[in-house]
Scaffold this active site. Structure first.
Site, short mmCIF file in Angstrom:
data_model
loop_
_atom_site.label_atom_id
_atom_site.label_comp_id
_atom_site.label_asym_id
_atom_site.label_seq_id
_atom_site.Cartn_x
_atom_site.Cartn_y
_atom_site.Cartn_z
N TYR A 92 -2.53 -1.42 10.22
CA TYR A 92 -2.53 -1.70 8.77
C TYR A 92 -1.21 -1.25 8.15
O TYR A 92 -0.57 -2.00 7.41
CB TYR A 92 -3.71 -0.95 8.15
CG TYR A 92 -3.89 -1.08 6.66
CD1 TYR A 92 -4.55 -2.18 6.12
CD2 TYR A 92 -3.42 -0.10 5.79
CE1 TYR A 92 -4.75 -2.29 4.75
CE2 TYR A 92 -3.59 -0.21 4.41
CZ TYR A 92 -4.27 -1.31 3.91
OH TYR A 92 -4.46 -1.43 2.55
N SER A 124 0.87 -1.17 0.00
CA SER A 124 0.00 0.00 0.00
C SER A 124 0.91 1.22 0.00
O SER A 124 2.10 1.11 0.31
CB SER A 124 -0.86 0.00 1.27
OG SER A 124 -1.43 1.26 1.52
N1 LIG Z 1 -8.67 0.00 -1.80
C1 LIG Z 1 -7.62 0.71 -1.48
O1 LIG Z 1 -7.68 1.95 -1.42
C2 LIG Z 1 -6.31 0.02 -1.18
C3 LIG Z 1 -5.16 0.82 -1.07
C4 LIG Z 1 -3.94 0.22 -0.80
C5 LIG Z 1 -3.86 -1.15 -0.68
N2 LIG Z 1 -4.98 -1.92 -0.78
C6 LIG Z 1 -4.82 -3.37 -0.64
O2 LIG Z 1 -5.31 -4.02 -1.79
C7 LIG Z 1 -5.74 -5.34 -1.45
C8 LIG Z 1 -7.12 -5.58 -2.02
O3 LIG Z 1 -8.06 -4.74 -1.35
P1 LIG Z 1 -9.36 -4.16 -2.05
O4 LIG Z 1 -9.20 -2.70 -2.13
O5 LIG Z 1 -9.66 -4.92 -3.30
O6 LIG Z 1 -10.43 -4.45 -0.89
P2 LIG Z 1 -11.66 -5.49 -0.78
O7 LIG Z 1 -12.06 -5.43 0.65
O8 LIG Z 1 -12.66 -5.25 -1.83
O9 LIG Z 1 -11.00 -6.92 -1.12
C9 LIG Z 1 -10.25 -7.65 -0.20
C10 LIG Z 1 -10.53 -9.13 -0.45
O10 LIG Z 1 -9.74 -9.89 0.50
C11 LIG Z 1 -10.57 -10.90 1.03
N3 LIG Z 1 -10.09 -11.35 2.34
C12 LIG Z 1 -10.16 -10.68 3.53
N4 LIG Z 1 -9.65 -11.45 4.51
C13 LIG Z 1 -9.24 -12.60 3.93
C14 LIG Z 1 -8.62 -13.78 4.41
N5 LIG Z 1 -8.34 -13.94 5.73
N6 LIG Z 1 -8.32 -14.77 3.54
C15 LIG Z 1 -8.62 -14.63 2.23
N7 LIG Z 1 -9.22 -13.55 1.71
C16 LIG Z 1 -9.52 -12.54 2.55
C17 LIG Z 1 -11.95 -10.26 1.12
O11 LIG Z 1 -12.96 -11.24 1.27
C18 LIG Z 1 -12.00 -9.50 -0.20
O12 LIG Z 1 -12.49 -10.30 -1.25
C19 LIG Z 1 -5.65 -5.42 0.08
O13 LIG Z 1 -4.44 -6.08 0.44
C20 LIG Z 1 -5.60 -3.97 0.50
O14 LIG Z 1 -4.96 -3.82 1.75
C21 LIG Z 1 -6.20 -1.36 -1.03
#
Ligand SMILES: NC(=O)c1ccc[n+]([C@@H]2O[C@H](COP(=O)([O-])OP(=O)(O)OC[C@H]3O[C@@H](n4cnc5c(N)ncnc54)[C@H](O)[C@@H]3O)[C@@H](O)[C@H]2O)c1
Length: 260
Positions: free
Chosen positions: A151, A138
């Site tokens: 986080y 991130s």
């Molecule tokens: N959305 C943002 O702004 C952002 C920014 C920086 C980093 N990220 C990172 O990107 C990645 C994807 O996030 P996103 O934005 O698509 O969010 P999201 O919440 O839509 O997707 C996250 C997915 O991870 C799954 N998940 C959660 N816990 C889990 C577990 N224990 N085992 C398996 N799967 C699990 C959830 O069910 C979901 O499908 C994450 O690692 C998040 O930290 C997101």
């Protein structure tokens, strides 16, 4: 010809958000995709829609579930030569108010999950002759942000894991890199997406409004854009000489202080 023809890639957290877009794009580029998540109905539906994909239930924080997921992937597609450690959770809290349980829950999913992915899948990738691992950090993996201390700690850890894994796995022909997204329009940053009654276009516009001033490119990012970076880092011909690096994708947010 697709950029991932013949590849077999496990993508965690692929039932929705960035992981779902990665699964769709990778499959469109010829990969056989293992959609792994804890959201079984959504994950099954995504895999079915993609076709030539397999859904596996995988809680990334549980080592025994990794063993079963890898076995299922090999049984379906014969090998595994790619991994995207994408699953993650976010909680907002001031550090001094964060219960230990909450801190550890975030560590277990984000940090332990990425470690277990590398540990369990890298030997398979090596056996397949080499491949790639993309970890999802991130922008809070390279700088701080108030109220997301647990986080941010896990995302910094993922950048560290990425560098060490790249050093240790290079000799086995495995490249390891990290994506570091800024604000991306998914359920994590825009929970209105989870509400069937919400107008998601309206909430996306509201997010764009919020980030217009903060982000030089003037908008929130799209999960498809992160998927394109993950594809670049997975495709051998595009990123053959790149390993051990975090790649920030944030519309310029971290470039410096914007003048409003
Ligand atoms: N959305 C943002 O702004 C952002 C920014 C920086 C980093 N990220 C990172 O990107 C990645 C994807 O996030 P996103 O934005 O698509 O969010 P999201 O919440 O839509 O997707 C996250 C997915 O991870 C799954 N998940 C959660 N816990 C889990 C577990 N224990 N085992 C398996 N799967 C699990 C959830 O069910 C979901 O499908 C994450 O690692 C998040 O930290 C997101």
């Amino acid at each position: 010809m697709g950029k991932l023809d013949g590849r077999v890639v496990i993508i965690t957290g692929a039932a929705r958000g960035q992981g779902e877009q990665e699964a769709r794009l990778f499959a469109a580029e010829g990969a056989k995709v293992v959609v792994a998540d804890v959201l079984d109905d959504q994950g099954e539906a995504v895999a079915k829609e993609i076709g030539n994909a397999l859904y596996v239930h995988l809680d990334v924080s549980k080592e025994e579930e990794w063993g079963a997921a890898v076995a299922a992937a090999k049984a379906a597609f014969g090998k595994v030569d790619g991994l995207v450690n994408n699953a993650g959770i976010l909680r907002f809290n001031e550090l001094v108010s964060t219960p230990l349980d909450e801190f550890m829950q975030i560590v277990n999913v984000n940090q332990v999950g990425a470690f277990l992915g590398i540990k369990n899948v890298a030997p398979e990738i090596a056996e397949a002759g080499g491949g790639s691992i993309v970890n999802t950090a991130s922008y809070t993996g390279v700088t701080g942000m108030a109220y997301v201390g647990a986080y941010a700690a896990t995302k910094h850890a993922i950048v560290g894991l990425t560098k060490v894994a790249a050093l240790e796995l290079a000799a086995r022909n495995i490249r390891v890199n990290a994506v570091c997204p800024g604000a991306i329009d998914t359920a994590m940053s825009n929970p209105a997406q989870l509400d069937p009654n919400a107008n998601t276009e309206e909430s996306a516009a509201a997010l764009d409004g919020l980030y217009r001033k903060l982000v030089p490119l003037g908008r929130v990012g799209r999960p498809e854009e992160v998927a394109r970076l993950a594809l670049f880092l997975t495709a051998q011909e595009d990123s053959a000489y790149i390993t051990g690096q975090p790649f920030v994708i944030d519309g310029g947010w971290l470039a410096g202080v914007s003048v409003l």
